[in-house]
Write a protein that holds these residues in place. Structure first.
Motif, PDB file in Angstrom:
ATOM      1  N   GLY A 228      -0.356  19.985 -20.806  1.00  0.00           N
ATOM      2  CA  GLY A 228      -1.257  19.908 -21.785  1.00  0.00           C
ATOM      3  C   GLY A 228      -1.637  18.444 -21.807  1.00  0.00           C
ATOM      4  O   GLY A 228      -2.666  18.294 -22.860  1.00  0.00           O
ATOM      5  N   ARG A 229      -0.827  17.501 -21.409  1.00  0.00           N
ATOM      6  CA  ARG A 229      -1.327  16.019 -21.343  1.00  0.00           C
ATOM      7  C   ARG A 229      -1.867  15.634 -20.177  1.00  0.00           C
ATOM      8  O   ARG A 229      -1.427  16.192 -19.132  1.00  0.00           O
ATOM      9  CB  ARG A 229      -0.113  15.286 -21.922  1.00  0.00           C
ATOM     10  N   ARG A 230      -2.954  14.526 -20.490  1.00  0.00           N
ATOM     11  CA  ARG A 230      -3.563  14.243 -19.269  1.00  0.00           C
ATOM     12  C   ARG A 230      -3.348  12.612 -18.824  1.00  0.00           C
ATOM     13  O   ARG A 230      -3.505  11.906 -20.048  1.00  0.00           O
ATOM     14  CB  ARG A 230      -5.152  14.621 -18.949  1.00  0.00           C
ATOM     15  N   SER A 231      -3.428  12.214 -17.712  1.00  0.00           N
ATOM     16  CA  SER A 231      -3.358  10.808 -17.650  1.00  0.00           C
ATOM     17  C   SER A 231      -4.426  10.357 -16.475  1.00  0.00           C
ATOM     18  O   SER A 231      -4.559  11.129 -15.467  1.00  0.00           O
ATOM     19  CB  SER A 231      -1.874  10.272 -17.057  1.00  0.00           C
ATOM     20  N   LEU A 232      -5.064   9.305 -16.520  1.00  0.00           N
ATOM     21  CA  LEU A 232      -6.200   8.822 -15.711  1.00  0.00           C
ATOM     22  C   LEU A 232      -5.643   8.369 -14.418  1.00  0.00           C
ATOM     23  O   LEU A 232      -4.629   7.407 -14.459  1.00  0.00           O
ATOM     24  CB  LEU A 232      -7.117   7.903 -16.376  1.00  0.00           C
ATOM     25  N   ILE A 233      -5.869   8.999 -13.051  1.00  0.00           N
ATOM     26  CA  ILE A 233      -5.375   8.313 -11.901  1.00  0.00           C
ATOM     27  C   ILE A 233      -6.666   7.571 -11.321  1.00  0.00           C
ATOM     28  O   ILE A 233      -6.333   6.380 -10.862  1.00  0.00           O
ATOM     29  CB  ILE A 233      -5.339   9.391 -10.960  1.00  0.00           C
TER      30      ILE A 233
END
Length: 402
Positions: free
Chosen positions: A123-128
């Motif tokens: 449920g958590r996102r990180s920018l690539i």
């Protein structure tokens, strides 16, 4: 092979073709005239006007012409993850992010949207990677990143159609159709190539407004419908625990589309619905939150329309209201309808205590509208923060990529 329109992805398509041993050249076709006589095949974006000199020459010489979407679909080939492609006139980013949120609780997910390429985990996102538009050529980079990240799923927002390289294709809406290609084609015609290019085994999910015989439909009268506290799925009612402050009209179709896609994928629909517990909205997608006592209504995104600004203003009631509206021209191709925006602001000016107009095209209207100006979204936000205090509403409506 000539790949037209280096501004919208021709470079990455031509580069990948050369890696595959195919002689390909990317051509900039808006400010230069290039002959395509020596090429046997021409790859052109669906939005390119038939009056463009390179494209019209290709037709006159009876060259074989295919779209960027089809070329990308042929290039991508086999993959070690499952892929979802999403197109439509509205709701693409919201649907993509909601589906990523649902799937990421049990799987490793990469999403490619106007928000960037992001990795999702529980449920958590990180920018690539940021700065990639949703033109079909950029799917090549998204597929490579998904493979490198060992993703189970890649969920991609695609402009004006699908490439066919997907397991599930979603058409979020065909409402509000508009003309492209110099006024020679309806956008819906381009978006429907998702059907013609798809693999026979692919599943198609569509909003009922598209009037398609899809595998599963959503929205008004569809297989999946959303209420405030439940999802109605083919006669079955599942409880939803969304945050009470969520602006449901802005998210109902996105939630329904994501749930419909989850069903097509084979995910337990209850698990998908449970992933939305306490969902408050995404930044820039009619999100509502408090910061230093100020009530933010944030609807700044690349798909913003004047109707979206009006809807955000509707949500600001009680206390003083500061509106930040306009466009960040450096980051979007298609701007706002400035005449319609100015007209709307004039009609509701008595509801707006402080006004910040963003972008060069709105500068000439600052005096008559009684507002100050800012060059871009970030500057507009900084100006507005100096104008508000605890108890105020800050309405952010700038058309921009975030």
């Amino acid at each position: 092979m000539a790949v037209l329109d280096s501004i919208h992805g021709a470079g990455i398509i031509a580069s990948r073709l050369r890696e595959l041993g195919i002689d390909a050249e990317a051509l900039e076709v808006y400010h230069s005239n290039h002959s395509v006589e020596r090429f046997s095949l021409v790859v052109a974006p669906v939005h390119l006007s038939p009056q463009n000199s390179s494209l019209s020459e290709a037709r006159r010489l009876r060259k074989r012409i295919i779209s960027h979407h089809r070329a990308v679909g042929m290039i991508l080939g086999e993959r070690d993850f499952r892929a979802v492609e999403i197109t439509g006139t509205r709701g693409k980013t919201t649907t993509a992010l909601l589906l990523a949120l649902m799937l990421s609780h049990d799987m490793r997910v990469v999403s490619h949207t106007t928000s960037g390429i992001e990795l999702w985990n529980r449920g958590r996102r990180s920018l690539i990677r940021s700065g990639l538009s949703i033109t079909p050529g950029n799917l090549i980079a998204a597929h490579q990143i998904a493979s490198e990240e060992r993703a189970d799923f890649l969920i991609s927002e695609v402009s004006l159609g699908g490439t066919g390289a997907f397991d599930v294709g979603i058409i979020t809406s065909l409402a509000g159709d508009y003309l492209i290609a110099g006024g020679s084609m309806w956008a819906s015609t381009a978006k429907l190539q998702m059907l013609s290019l798809s693999d026979p085994d692919a599943r198609i999910v569509a909003n009922t407004d598209a009037k398609l015989s899809a595998d599963i439909t959503f929205g008004h009268g569809g297989d999946v419908r959303i209420c405030r506290r439940s999802a109605e799925i083919r006669g079955r009612s599942l409880p939803l625990s969304l945050d009470e402050a969520l602006d449901l009209p802005a998210y109902s179709d996105g939630i329904a589309g994501a749930l419909a896609a989850a069903i097509s994928i084979g995910v337990d629909v209850k698990d998908a619905a449970d992933a939305l517990e306490g969902f408050q909205g995404f930044e820039g997608r009619m999100a509502r939150y408090q910061l230093d006592g100020v009530s933010f209504i944030d609807n700044s995104n690349s798909g913003l329309k004047v109707s979206g600004i009006e809807r955000a203003l509707d949500l600001a009631s009680g206390g003083r209201t500061c509106l930040v509206a306009g466009e960040d021209a450096e980051s979007v191709c298609e701007g706002l309808d400035i005449d319609a925006l100015v007209k709307m602001i004039k009609s509701r000016r008595n509801e707006i205590d402080e006004l910040v107009l963003v972008g060069r095209r709105l500068e000439p209207y600052a005096q008559q509208l009684g507002g100050c100006t800012a060059r871009n979204f970030q500057e507009g936000l900084e100006v507005a923060r100096r104008l508000v205090s605890a108890g105020d509403h800050l309405v952010l409506c700038v058309k921009c990529f975030r």
